[in-house]
Design a protein around this motif. Structure first.
Motif, PDB file in Angstrom:
ATOM      1  N   ASP A   1      12.113  16.647   0.914  1.00 50.97           N
ATOM      2  CA  ASP A   1      11.342  15.423   0.683  1.00 50.97           C
ATOM      3  C   ASP A   1      11.323  15.039  -0.788  1.00 50.97           C
ATOM      4  O   ASP A   1      11.653  13.907  -1.144  1.00 50.97           O
ATOM      5  N   PHE A   2      10.915  15.958  -1.658  1.00 52.73           N
ATOM      6  CA  PHE A   2      10.848  15.692  -3.097  1.00 52.73           C
ATOM      7  C   PHE A   2      11.305  16.927  -3.847  1.00 52.73           C
ATOM      8  O   PHE A   2      11.004  18.052  -3.443  1.00 52.73           O
ATOM      9  N   ALA A   3      12.006  16.711  -4.953  1.00 47.23           N
ATOM     10  CA  ALA A   3      12.497  17.833  -5.755  1.00 47.23           C
ATOM     11  C   ALA A   3      12.364  17.515  -7.234  1.00 47.23           C
ATOM     12  O   ALA A   3      12.745  16.439  -7.684  1.00 47.23           O
ATOM     13  N   CYS A   4      11.803  18.460  -7.961  1.00 48.00           N
ATOM     14  CA  CYS A   4      11.819  18.427  -9.421  1.00 48.00           C
ATOM     15  C   CYS A   4      12.814  19.516  -9.810  1.00 48.00           C
ATOM     16  O   CYS A   4      12.476  20.704  -9.842  1.00 48.00           O
TER      17      CYS A   4
ATOM     18  N   PHE B   1      11.125  13.544 -10.623  1.00 53.11           N
ATOM     19  CA  PHE B   1      11.295  13.936  -9.225  1.00 53.11           C
ATOM     20  C   PHE B   1      12.357  13.073  -8.579  1.00 53.11           C
ATOM     21  O   PHE B   1      12.520  11.900  -8.932  1.00 53.11           O
ATOM     22  N   ARG B   2      13.041  13.667  -7.628  1.00 57.38           N
ATOM     23  CA  ARG B   2      13.936  12.935  -6.732  1.00 57.38           C
ATOM     24  C   ARG B   2      13.302  12.936  -5.357  1.00 57.38           C
ATOM     25  O   ARG B   2      12.658  13.911  -4.982  1.00 57.38           O
TER      26      ARG B   2
ATOM     27  N   TYR C   1      14.307  28.266  -5.785  1.00 57.59           N
ATOM     28  CA  TYR C   1      13.316  27.191  -5.764  1.00 57.59           C
ATOM     29  C   TYR C   1      11.945  27.736  -5.381  1.00 57.59           C
ATOM     30  O   TYR C   1      11.838  28.731  -4.680  1.00 57.59           O
ATOM     31  N   ARG C   2      10.926  27.050  -5.836  1.00 58.71           N
ATOM     32  CA  ARG C   2       9.568  27.264  -5.346  1.00 58.71           C
ATOM     33  C   ARG C   2       9.284  26.106  -4.400  1.00 58.71           C
ATOM     34  O   ARG C   2       9.668  24.976  -4.673  1.00 58.71           O
ATOM     35  N   VAL C   3       8.617  26.384  -3.303  1.00 56.85           N
ATOM     36  CA  VAL C   3       8.366  25.360  -2.283  1.00 56.85           C
ATOM     37  C   VAL C   3       6.872  25.254  -2.064  1.00 56.85           C
ATOM     38  O   VAL C   3       6.191  26.262  -1.866  1.00 56.85           O
TER      39      VAL C   3
ATOM     40  N   GLU D   1      12.335  22.036 -12.835  1.00 55.02           N
ATOM     41  CA  GLU D   1      11.357  23.103 -12.632  1.00 55.02           C
ATOM     42  C   GLU D   1      11.605  23.876 -11.337  1.00 55.02           C
ATOM     43  O   GLU D   1      10.795  24.717 -10.951  1.00 55.02           O
ATOM     44  N   SER D   2      12.688  23.549 -10.646  1.00 58.38           N
ATOM     45  CA  SER D   2      13.047  24.209  -9.379  1.00 58.38           C
ATOM     46  C   SER D   2      11.898  24.173  -8.373  1.00 58.38           C
ATOM     47  O   SER D   2      11.617  25.162  -7.699  1.00 58.38           O
ATOM     48  N   LEU D   3      11.241  23.005  -8.287  1.00 58.59           N
ATOM     49  CA  LEU D   3      10.109  22.849  -7.385  1.00 58.59           C
ATOM     50  C   LEU D   3      10.450  21.857  -6.282  1.00 58.59           C
ATOM     51  O   LEU D   3      10.911  20.743  -6.561  1.00 58.59           O
ATOM     52  N   ILE D   4      10.234  22.281  -5.046  1.00 59.87           N
ATOM     53  CA  ILE D   4      10.443  21.442  -3.870  1.00 59.87           C
ATOM     54  C   ILE D   4       9.071  21.134  -3.284  1.00 59.87           C
ATOM     55  O   ILE D   4       8.245  22.030  -3.118  1.00 59.87           O
ATOM     56  N   VAL D   5       8.826  19.858  -2.959  1.00 62.17           N
ATOM     57  CA  VAL D   5       7.587  19.447  -2.310  1.00 62.17           C
ATOM     58  C   VAL D   5       7.956  18.894  -0.940  1.00 62.17           C
ATOM     59  O   VAL D   5       8.746  17.955  -0.841  1.00 62.17           O
ATOM     60  N   GLU D   6       7.385  19.494   0.094  1.00 62.20           N
ATOM     61  CA  GLU D   6       7.638  19.054   1.455  1.00 62.20           C
ATOM     62  C   GLU D   6       6.355  18.489   2.054  1.00 62.20           C
ATOM     63  O   GLU D   6       5.272  19.058   1.861  1.00 62.20           O
TER      64      GLU D   6
END
Length: 117
Positions: free
Chosen positions: A50-53, A38-39, A86-88, A56-61
């Protein structure tokens, strides 16, 4: 805003993380979450997430109280990210602070391709 112009903004945000962001980052960093990288405070498009993998094109907010009045702006931002592939997944600050394990489990499910609500 170009991604290069967002780098100083991202650096500033990394230095001023909320308690919820700090707690979640302690569980995502160093490939602790399912072995995925993750970044944090990652520039994507015209904004900083906030966070990105990225693999896996996953964003975590992580949303604080100000997001309760920014619903339309957040919905537009999420729609743009989804349009870019992306998936959020979003969590409230208090969810991260009070149920960190549950939040991490939800993220792990999303990383494995599970359905998230």
């Amino acid at each position: 805003m170009r991604a290069e112009a967002l780098v100083p903004v991202a650096r500033r945000l990394r230095g001023n993380q909320t308690d919820a962001e700090q707690r979640l980052w302690s569980r995502l960093r160093r490939r602790q979450c399912g072995g995925f990288h993750f970044r944090r405070q990652a520039p994507i498009g015209d904004d900083v997430v906030d966070f990105a993998c990225l693999s896996e094109s996953l964003i975590v907010e992580i949303d604080g109280g100000q997001h309760a009045v920014r619903k339309e702006q957040d919905a537009n931002r999420t729609a743009w990210l989804v349009g870019e592939g992306y998936r959020v997944v979003r969590f409230w600050n208090n969810d991260v602070l009070q149920n960190t394990d549950g939040v991490v489990e939800t993220i792990e499910l999303a990383l494995k391709g599970g359905t998230i609500e």
